[in-house]
Structure formats: structure tokens, C-alpha cells
Design a protein around this motif. Structure first.
Motif, PDB file in Angstrom:
ATOM      1  N   ASN A 582       0.770  -1.406   0.126  1.00 41.59           N
ATOM      2  CA  ASN A 582       0.057   0.032   0.020  1.00 41.59           C
ATOM      3  C   ASN A 582       0.706   1.544  -0.059  1.00 41.59           C
ATOM      4  O   ASN A 582       0.667   1.992  -0.743  1.00 41.59           O
ATOM      5  N   LEU A 583       1.923   1.423   0.942  1.00 44.26           N
ATOM      6  CA  LEU A 583       2.920   2.497   0.932  1.00 44.26           C
ATOM      7  C   LEU A 583       3.521   2.661  -0.394  1.00 44.26           C
ATOM      8  O   LEU A 583       3.679   3.814  -0.984  1.00 44.26           O
ATOM      9  N   GLY A 584       3.964   1.421  -1.078  1.00 42.39           N
ATOM     10  CA  GLY A 584       4.497   1.528  -2.298  1.00 42.39           C
ATOM     11  C   GLY A 584       3.623   2.046  -3.356  1.00 42.39           C
ATOM     12  O   GLY A 584       4.244   2.894  -4.055  1.00 42.39           O
ATOM     13  N   MET A 585       2.405   1.919  -3.433  1.00 42.79           N
ATOM     14  CA  MET A 585       1.466   2.424  -4.219  1.00 42.79           C
ATOM     15  C   MET A 585       1.479   3.855  -4.211  1.00 42.79           C
ATOM     16  O   MET A 585       1.387   4.554  -5.008  1.00 42.79           O
ATOM     17  N   VAL A 586       1.130   4.152  -2.806  1.00 38.20           N
ATOM     18  CA  VAL A 586       1.196   5.642  -2.665  1.00 38.20           C
ATOM     19  C   VAL A 586       2.499   6.313  -3.012  1.00 38.20           C
ATOM     20  O   VAL A 586       2.409   7.636  -3.472  1.00 38.20           O
ATOM     21  N   LEU A 587       3.404   5.861  -2.693  1.00 38.77           N
ATOM     22  CA  LEU A 587       4.823   6.356  -2.881  1.00 38.77           C
ATOM     23  C   LEU A 587       5.050   6.520  -4.458  1.00 38.77           C
ATOM     24  O   LEU A 587       5.499   7.864  -5.114  1.00 38.77           O
ATOM     25  N   ASN A 592       4.525  11.486  -8.873  1.00 39.73           N
ATOM     26  CA  ASN A 592       3.801  12.342 -10.263  1.00 39.73           C
ATOM     27  C   ASN A 592       3.866  13.739  -9.926  1.00 39.73           C
ATOM     28  O   ASN A 592       3.980  14.498 -10.781  1.00 39.73           O
ATOM     29  N   LYS A 593       3.842  14.060  -8.659  1.00 36.13           N
ATOM     30  CA  LYS A 593       3.917  15.698  -8.297  1.00 36.13           C
ATOM     31  C   LYS A 593       5.309  16.135  -7.825  1.00 36.13           C
ATOM     32  O   LYS A 593       5.417  17.277  -7.152  1.00 36.13           O
ATOM     33  N   ALA A 594       6.394  15.369  -7.970  1.00 27.41           N
ATOM     34  CA  ALA A 594       7.663  15.751  -7.413  1.00 27.41           C
ATOM     35  C   ALA A 594       8.144  17.134  -7.666  1.00 27.41           C
ATOM     36  O   ALA A 594       8.737  17.672  -6.956  1.00 27.41           O
ATOM     37  N   LEU A 595       7.695  17.495  -8.989  1.00 34.56           N
ATOM     38  CA  LEU A 595       8.465  18.950  -9.319  1.00 34.56           C
ATOM     39  C   LEU A 595       7.331  20.091  -9.324  1.00 34.56           C
ATOM     40  O   LEU A 595       7.516  21.186  -9.483  1.00 34.56           O
ATOM     41  N   THR A 596       5.883  19.599  -9.087  1.00 39.27           N
ATOM     42  CA  THR A 596       4.908  20.551  -9.042  1.00 39.27           C
ATOM     43  C   THR A 596       4.307  20.957  -7.721  1.00 39.27           C
ATOM     44  O   THR A 596       3.796  21.865  -7.218  1.00 39.27           O
ATOM     45  N   SER A 597       4.390  20.242  -6.637  1.00 42.49           N
ATOM     46  CA  SER A 597       3.619  20.023  -5.315  1.00 42.49           C
ATOM     47  C   SER A 597       4.245  21.009  -4.462  1.00 42.49           C
ATOM     48  O   SER A 597       5.429  21.363  -4.384  1.00 42.49           O
ATOM     49  N   SER A 616      18.497  11.935 -15.806  1.00 38.05           N
ATOM     50  CA  SER A 616      17.650  10.555 -16.210  1.00 38.05           C
ATOM     51  C   SER A 616      16.156  11.006 -16.248  1.00 38.05           C
ATOM     52  O   SER A 616      15.755  11.576 -17.316  1.00 38.05           O
ATOM     53  N   HIS A 617      15.379  10.369 -15.278  1.00 40.27           N
ATOM     54  CA  HIS A 617      13.803  10.740 -15.466  1.00 40.27           C
ATOM     55  C   HIS A 617      13.281  10.705 -14.129  1.00 40.27           C
ATOM     56  O   HIS A 617      13.786   9.709 -13.261  1.00 40.27           O
ATOM     57  N   ILE A 618      12.123  11.249 -13.841  1.00 40.49           N
ATOM     58  CA  ILE A 618      11.397  11.001 -12.538  1.00 40.49           C
ATOM     59  C   ILE A 618      10.319   9.899 -12.764  1.00 40.49           C
ATOM     60  O   ILE A 618       9.411  10.350 -13.564  1.00 40.49           O
ATOM     61  N   PRO A 619      10.471   8.721 -12.426  1.00 41.59           N
ATOM     62  CA  PRO A 619       9.313   7.931 -12.747  1.00 41.59           C
ATOM     63  C   PRO A 619       7.925   8.110 -12.314  1.00 41.59           C
ATOM     64  O   PRO A 619       7.673   8.627 -11.154  1.00 41.59           O
ATOM     65  N   GLN A 620       6.948   7.902 -13.206  1.00 41.76           N
ATOM     66  CA  GLN A 620       5.533   8.367 -12.810  1.00 41.76           C
ATOM     67  C   GLN A 620       4.783   7.068 -12.323  1.00 41.76           C
ATOM     68  O   GLN A 620       5.247   5.698 -12.366  1.00 41.76           O
ATOM     69  N   SER A 621       3.777   7.178 -11.825  1.00 39.81           N
ATOM     70  CA  SER A 621       3.034   6.017 -11.210  1.00 39.81           C
ATOM     71  C   SER A 621       2.569   5.012 -12.155  1.00 39.81           C
ATOM     72  O   SER A 621       2.509   3.747 -12.016  1.00 39.81           O
ATOM     73  N   ASP A 622       2.632   5.259 -13.650  1.00 40.10           N
ATOM     74  CA  ASP A 622       2.276   4.282 -14.731  1.00 40.10           C
ATOM     75  C   ASP A 622       3.298   3.851 -15.504  1.00 40.10           C
ATOM     76  O   ASP A 622       3.372   3.731 -16.580  1.00 40.10           O
ATOM     77  N   GLU A 623       4.718   4.217 -14.699  1.00 35.31           N
ATOM     78  CA  GLU A 623       5.974   3.827 -15.516  1.00 35.31           C
ATOM     79  C   GLU A 623       6.910   3.162 -14.782  1.00 35.31           C
ATOM     80  O   GLU A 623       6.870   3.129 -13.451  1.00 35.31           O
ATOM     81  N   LEU A 624       7.877   2.409 -15.289  1.00 36.22           N
ATOM     82  CA  LEU A 624       8.878   1.723 -14.674  1.00 36.22           C
ATOM     83  C   LEU A 624      10.165   2.219 -15.366  1.00 36.22           C
ATOM     84  O   LEU A 624      10.452   2.313 -16.259  1.00 36.22           O
TER      85      LEU A 624
END
Length: 835
Positions: A582-587, A592-597, A616-624
Motif C-alpha cells: 500500500n505504501l509503495g502504491m502511494v509512494l 507524479n507531483k515531485a516537481l510541482t507540489s 535521467s527521469h522521474i518515474p511516474q506511477s504508470d511507468e517503470l
């Protein structure tokens, strides 16, 4: 009848009013069900009166049934059996109950029975059971191993199982399931008792008490499964109240762009000194016992004014010292306690108004449990400070806040078909009154854990305890149970019975050694493997003291105070917790909001995130995200599923095996809760053409077996199963067998079963537990299925990235560097990367 019209309710309501209190709606609901002899599960936030919802219900029931004599009646027999998972809870619960009984003027006795209860008190309880008995699962099993045990429970009205969310999903929980299956049927075997009117099919009520978990309905079903007919009528009584939790993150003055695990926390110790000073009492939760020792010493060093008002509490410290700490907390004599999970559960420390969590708790439920230790009262606000042990953990703080707001709580999955626990249980019954196999088979089948138990498996278990099974039938020591002339299975050999009693329980740990001062003062227990590496004269820190090892004799380490400032901190096995699903999912969503929140934690990490995005890249919740980096150490393949260390351990092994099918290649592996690294001395052949098939669920079981030494893991797991099942004797008190001897005995049995009885029921269980628990096969499969649906982002950074750096540093242990050289090397790497 409405509960409010009963005499018992009116008396309790009047007593509460005298204290300027009134019952909550959920408490009244529970009392209503209790007087109608219902069963159920009470669910409420920590500190909102769960204990009174059942205990006062029991008192109300007694008053209603004894309206003229409720204050004068004594020796009424056992009315309420209170099962608790921790000894530390018993004293606190008992004290609260005694206060109520005294103020009401009742003659009830409150008894405690656990490993700390002296023999005189146990004998007194056996002669005359108190009206309330607070007991651990292990001590309850010991009661069932006594002759004439059904009469102990002949007057029993209610069984309460406290902290059910902690017992669920463990073998101790299975122990409780089995005990309940016996207790709800035991009165049916007795003639009508003169203690209370009862019918021949009278069964006590069962009430679970639980903080919030994600699968409440299933938790209720597991607990109450033995009621069979009453399960459909069982209820969940849920407190409709929001427990306010305020989370404050401690932000470092300087955020390192290349953080590494563990080092930051101690550097921030001075920031919690004013928090401690401004609070009445503070609990400082540390995830491991070794780090709690270090934090205790650090706080005394930087804040000497705390000497005498700060204490240390963890499970390896001697019982009397822990009891003193708990009593001092109640008396408000302490400003702070540095503690581990030993104070996680519902000890009602009302003076505590602040909690500090050092490092990520790795789970939402655990964080809520610890936060609830402060403001431990209805309507009070729980204050918890989050102190990161490395910068990126601030993302977890933000994720925890989101999870709390969204009400995302972990589930606890029940265990199924634990044959080792069932073997132990059958031997326990065979010591006491003996058992009739068909009756006990039906009772066992009524539990959730064993509802799918096949008749053939039952016969094999009986054969195992009576004849040693196919493989051990020629060895008399495994023929423990015999069938008597009445058709009852019994253990008649006193030596076998004594050894079994000493080994009742499901907590199997590495061999422990006592630690004593030269003057005889007992300090506690440390695992043998740690002390075996020390030489006389070596210094180590334990129980908040710097100690020098003098000698080891008869499983006892004799020590004296040491003046040296450099000492080793003991490390206990299994100290690293893994991120929950669960915490992994929320993490993942939080990134997703790393640069805007505008959340304070993410704002503080903005420079780190910008560097990650740049390199490199900041992974989003729908990415690996997968990074491939080449440097002087070799070729790094870094993967970021954010599924937790345990899943990454299995996933990295599978990936390494699958890549090796493309080309001969050797890897060393490192991991943390965010991702894992495969390091090779040659380029890693992973690209857009083959990357997706690396994460397929096809042939998963076969690939797991090929990628890890499942036979060796099975042998290790079999040791615990063999101990619980009674195939291996762990030694007498004060003379425990060494861990290597236990492993040798288990390995021999494992080989015998593998060769002569490959379908042995305990052997099957060992492999099942490796896949289900150690490898978490179901969760691993879910993670791979999720990755298959995600976009896979391949990046080739020119140097290590902020996300990769802590994983690579974690892997440096493969170079066997000392701690000083290790820290120097990490700092050198940081400077080179920041040029």
C-alpha cells in the motif's frame, strides 16, 4: 431489551458520569450485543476506548445476571478470558481493570498469566480461577496442556482477543484460532455447572479488538470461524470517529543531492532536543534495536541534561528494566523513551503527548499505530514527527500523509494450513486430557486456517506424532503420542511431556545468550551470532551502556563497564523491514507531483528531483524506470519498481537469471525499498527489444526456483517448522542448544525427508512458506503484472543519479570495507558526482 434499560448499564453509566465521562456510541453498541451473547469485532482508532467496549460489557452482563449480589459475590469463576499478544500489555490492562473493579466495589479478581508470572501465582489461579484472566497465546496453550483443564473454563462467558490485527497473519494468530476452537466446545463436555445456569450447548462469546486494517470482514471471519452457527450473526462494531493525526517532518538544513541510507538521522539528533524539552513525555520510535542503542547514547551525549529522565526500551533488554521504564512512563518520571516495536501496541501511556518516528515505518498501519501512542485519549490530537534517515525518505513522509488522508490501510493476510502449529497443538492436548481424533478433527476443520484440511493430511499428522511418519518410524523418540484403551490420544511419557511444555510457542529466533555484569546484574539477551564474533576485551553497547566482554561461559556473556568511546552496536537478525504494498502504491503516485507540489517535503527535495530529471527521469506511477550506467566499478542496471526490499530481492534474482539466458553473465545484486541494482563487469544486454519479456509472469515459479537456491531456503525454513512441530528439541532452560547444532539437526531431518518421504507434509509446508512468505510470490506476481501494463522507460545517464546512489552505496558492503573506510568512500563518491 435495550441496554440502557438494564441495571448493569445504569451502574456503569453512573460510574462514568462521576468521572465526567460518557460512553461512546460504539461502546454502547458492543455492550448491547454482549448482553445478548453475541460475538463480533470491535474496530476503533488507537486511544478511543476499545478495551472498555468489551471489558465493561462483561461487567454489565455480570451485574444484570447477579442483580442482588453483584457487589458481594466472589469466587465466581472465570468470566472473561483476555488474550493479548504482548506481556507488556498485560500489566497495563490489568491495572486499568483493577481500578474499575475497585471503584465499583466488586469482588472480582484480575489475574495475569504469562512467562513472567511466578509459579506460586500460577498455582493459585489453578486452584481458583480469577474472574478475569489476562493471558498470552503461549500461556493459554500451557493451560490446555493441564489435566482437568475444561473445569478452568466452565464458567467462561466472554473471550476477548486484543490487538487482533497484530496476531492475524502470524502463527501466533493460528495458535489463537486453535485455542478458540477448543474453548467454544469445552463446556459441551461438562455436566451443568453450579457456577452459572447453562445449557448443554452453551458457548462463550468471542470478541476481537482491533485497530484499523484493510480487510476487517476477513479479520472477523478468521477470528470467529469456530463459532460456525454464530458466524452469520457476528458483527463488526466500528467507531465512527476520526482520530486527528498531525504529522510534522523534520527537514534537514541542507538536502544532499546524493543521499545514502541511514547516515542522516543521527546528524539531525540535535533537532529533536527542543521537541523533547517542550513535551511532557516523548516516545522516539526506532526501527531496529541496534539503532535504538545508538540513538540513546547520542541523545545523552548531545543533551546531558536528559541523564536520568531518558530511558531505552526494546525486546532484548531484561524484563525488570523494561517494567521499570513502563512504570516510570505512567508516573511521568521520564521525558523521553527511545524504543522499538516493543512499545508499538496498545500500552495506555496517557502522559505521552509526542511521538518521533526515526526513519520510515515502511507501512501506513504501523505509522498510525505509533502515532496513536501520543494523544492517547478520545478527542485528543496525536502529534508525530517524522525524522528522515536519508533525504529521499521525505518522499515517504509525504506519501504517508496522503495515505492517512485517503484512508489507505494495509490488510493482514491470514495463514493457511500451518501443519507445524497443528502438530504442536495436538501434542498439547495429548498432554492434558487427551483427545478423541474425530471430535478434534471437526473442531480443527471449523477454523479458518484449517478449513481445507484433507482427511489424508489429518491421518498423516496423526501418524507423524504417533509413529514418526514414513521416514522416522524406526526411531522411538518420534513416537510421542499413543492411543489408550478409551480411544484417546495421549502422551504418557513424563519426559516427552516436560520437553513439549518447555517448547510451546511459534516464535522461533536464533539462539540467545544472556548478558550479565561481573557482579551478577542481568542486563538482557543478545543473539549468539553477534557475541560469537567478539573477543575478550572488545567493547560493545547494550541496554544503554558501554560494556567490555570479559568471558563467555555456559551461554552467558560476562561483561564489565567500558570507558572506551568506540564500541560496536549489536545488530539483531531480521532488522530491516520492507515497504508494504500500500505504501509503495502511494509512494509511486507521490512521485507524479515531485516537481510541482507545494507539500513541504517535496519542496525541500526539489533540487534533488531537478537533478534526477536532468540526468535521467522521474518515474511516474504508470511507468517503470530502468537506468544503465557505466563507471569504474562496472556496468550498473538499476530498476525502480518501488515495491519494497523483499520483493526487489526476489525480482532482482529472477531478472539476473533471465538475462543470463541471453548471454553468459555474472551479477552482484544490491537493493533498497525503491529499487535494485544488477552490477556486472560486462555490458548488460537489456534494450527495447527484450526488456518487457524480463518482467513476464510466465514460468514464474520455475524461474524463482532456478534463480534462487530454493532447496537451501527450504532447508532454512524447515528448521523453524521442525522446532514448532516438535521434531527438534531446543534445549533446557539455561542450556539451549547452539544455533549451529539446531541447524545441523534440521538439515539432517530435511535430507531424510527429501530422500525417503519427499511428499512429507512438513517438507511441503517449508517450500510453501518460502514462496508465500519469503518470496511473497503473490505480491511478486502482482508487481510483474502491473509492470507489464506500464510504460518502461530506459535511460542511460552519464553518471549515478540521486535515485541510484543509495542503492549503489547499499551494495558497497560486497567490498567488505570497515565502517570508517566505507563512510570515507561514500563521501568521496559524493564529491566526485557533485563536480
Amino acid at each position: 431489551m435495550d441496554i440502557k434499560d438494564t441495571k448493569g448499564y445504569k451502574i456503569i453509566h453512573q460510574w462514568l458520569a462521576s468521572k465526567k465521562l460518557q460512553p461512546f456510541r460504539f461502546q454502547e453498541d458492543a455492550w448491547q450485543h454482549i448482553i445478548y451473547r453475541g460475538s463480533g469485532l470491535v474496530n476503533a482508532p488507537t486511544g478511543c476506548g476499545k478495551t472498555f467496549s468489551v471489558f465493561l460489557g462483561s461487567v454489565i452482563q455480570f451485574i444484570n445476571e447477579n442483580q442482588k449480589s453483584w457487589q458481594t459475590k466472589k469466587n465466581s469463576g472465570l468470566q472473561l478470558l483476555w488474550i493479548t499478544p504482548l506481556r507488556a500489555l498485560a500489566k497495563d490492562i490489568g491495572r486499568a481493570m483493577e481500578d474499575v473493579i475497585r471503584e465499583l466495589g466488586m469482588k472480582w479478581q484480575i489475574g495475569i498469566r504469562n512467562g513472567d508470572t511466578d509459579i506460586t501465582e500460577r498455582q493459585r489461579q489453578t486452584r481458583q480461577m480469577p474472574e478475569v484472566l489476562i493471558i498470552t497465546p503461549e500461556s493459554l496453550m500451557l493451560l490446555l496442556a493441564q489435566k482437568n483443564y475444561p473445569h478452568f473454563f466452565s464458567s467462561l462467558q466472554i473471550i476477548a482477543v486484543d490487538e487482533w490485527h497484530e496476531l492475524l497473519g502470524s502463527k501466533r494468530g493460528v495458535q489463537v484460532e486453535l485455542a478458540l476452537s477448543r474453548l467454544v466446545n469445552v463446556n459441551c463436555e461438562l455436566p451443568t455447572s453450579n457456577i452459572k445456569p447453562q445449557t448443554s450447548n452453551f458457548k462463550p462469546s468471542i470478541w476481537g479488538i482491533s485497530a484499523t486494517i484493510g480487510n476487517l470482514e476477513e479479520a472477523k471471519e478468521v477470528l470467529l470461524s469456530s463459532l460456525v452457527d454464530g458466524l452469520d450473526k457476528a458483527v463488526i462494531v466500528k467507531a465512527q470517529m476520526d482520530k486527528r493525526i498531525e504529522v510534522f517532518s523534520i527537514i534537514p538544513e541542507e538536502i544532499e543531492k546524493y543521499p545514502w541510507s541511514g547516515h542522516l538521522g543521527i546528524k539531525l539528533a540535535d533537532k529533536i532536543v527542543p521537541i523533547i524539552e517542550q513535551s511532557n513525555t516523548t516516545l522516539i520510535f526506532i526501527n531496529t534495536r541496534s539503532m535504538s542503542e545508538m540513538w540513546y547514547q547520542t541523545l545523552l551525549t548531545i543533551a546531558p541534561q536528559f541523564a536520568g529522565v531518558i530511558a531505552l526500551h526494546h525486546g532484548s533488554i531484561e524484563h525488570e528494566l523494561r517494567t521499570w521504564v513502563e512504570e516510570a512512563l505512567h508516573a511521568q518520571k521520564l521525558k523521553a523513551v527511545v524504543c522499538t516495536a516493543s512499545l508499538d501496541l496498545g500500552v495506555d501511556f496517557r502522559p505521552v503527548d509526542t511521538v518521533i518516528q526515526v526513519g520510515s515505518p515502511k507501512g501506513v498501519a504501523r505509522f498510525l499505530q505509533r502515532a496513536g501512542r501520543s494523544g492517547h485519549g478520545p478527542g485528543e490530537v496525536s502529534k508525530v514527527y517524522f525524522l528522515p534517515t536519508h533525504s529521499i525518505e521525505l518522499v515517504e513522509a509525504a506519501a504517508l500523509k496522503n495515505a492517512i488522508d485517503e484512508g489507505i490501510i494495509e490488510s493482514r493476510q491470514p495463514m493457511l494450513l500451518c501443519f507445524d502449529v497443528l502438530m504442536q497443538y495436538l501434542c498439547t492436548l495429548a498432554i492434558g486430557e487427551g483427545f478423541e481424533q474425530q471430535q478434534i478433527f471437526e473442531e480443527v476443520k471449523s477454523t479458518y486456517c484449517y478449513r481445507d484440511l484433507a482427511r489424508e493430511e489429518w491421518k498423516e499428522l496423526l501418524q507423524q506424532i504417533t509413529g514418526g511418519g514414513k521416514a522416522l518410524e524406526h526411531y522411538d523418540e518420534y513416537k510421542k503420542v499413543e492411543l489408550d484403551e478409551k480411544g484417546l490420544y495421549r502422551i504418557r511419557n513424563r519426559r516427552i511431556a516436560m520437553r513439549h511444555r518447555m517448547q510451546i510457542g511459534t516464535i522461533v529466533s536464533d539462539a540467545m545468550m544472556k548478558v550479565r555484569m561481573m557482579n551478577g546484574t542481568y542486563l538482557g539477551m543478545i543473539e549468539e551470532y553477534f557475541l560469537s564474533r567478539l573477543e575478550p576485551g572488545d567493547a560493545f553497547t547494550f541496554a544503554g551502556r558501554n560494556l567490555e566482554l570479559v568471558t563467555i561461559k555456559e551461554m552467558t556473556a560476562h561483561v564489565r563497564p567500558s570507558k572506551t568511546k568506540k564500541s560496536i552496536i549489536p545488530s539483531w537478525m531480521g532488522g530491516r523491514m520492507s515497504l508494504t504494498a500500500n505504501l509503495g502504491m502511494v509512494l509511486r503516485r507521490t512521485f507524479n507531483k515531485a516537481l510541482t507540489s507545494a507539500v513541504i517535503e517535496l519542496e525541500a527535495l526539489r533540487p534533488l528531483f531537478k537533478l534526477q530529471q536532468e540526468l535521467s527521469h522521474i518515474p511516474q506511477s504508470d511507468e517503470l524506470l530502468i537506468e544503465q550506467i557505466e563507471d569504474k566499478d562496472g556496468f550498473h542496471l538499476l530498476v525502480y519498481p518501488f515495491e519494497g526490499r523483499q520483493i526487489h530481492e526476489a525480482m532482482s534474482s529472477i531478472l539476473a537469471y533471465r538475462i543470463s539466458q541471453f548471454t553468459p553473465i555474472t551479477f552482484s545484486i544490491a537493493m533498497n525499498d525503491y529499487g535494485f541494482e544488477l552490477l556486472s563487469d560486462q555490458p548488460v544486454p537489456v534494450d527495447d527489444t527484450n526488456v518487457r519479456e524480463l518482467f513476464t509472469t510466465e514460468n514464474l515459479i520455475n524461474d524463482i526456483q532456478r534463480s534462487v537456491n530454493s532447496v537451501e531456503m527450504g532447508a532454512r525454513k524447515f528448521r523453524d517448522i521442525a522446532v514448532i512441530g516438535g521434531l527438534i528439541f531446543t534445549g533446557y532452560p539455561g542450556e539451549p542448544k547452539k544455533a549451529k547444532h539446531l541447524q545441523a539437526s534440521a538439515s539432517l531431518l530435511f535430507k531424510v525427508f527429501s530422500e525417503y518421504d519427499p511428499k512429507n507434509i512438513l517438507l511441503r509446508q517449508a517450500y510453501h512458506e518460502v514462496f508465500e512468505q519469503q518470496m511473497e510470490e503473490v505480491r511478486l506476481r502482482n508487481a510483474l503484472e502491473r509492470i507489464q501494463k506500464n510504460d518502461i522507460i530506459l535511460k542511460f545517464p552519464r553518471r549515478l543519479t540521486p535515485l541510484s546512489f543509495p542503492i549503489v552505496v547499499d551494495g558497497l558492503s560486497r567490498y567488505n570495507l570497515s565502517s570508517e573506510k566505507f563512510e570515507d568512500r561514500v563521501k568521496k563518491m559524493q564529491k566526485q558526482l557533485e563536480k
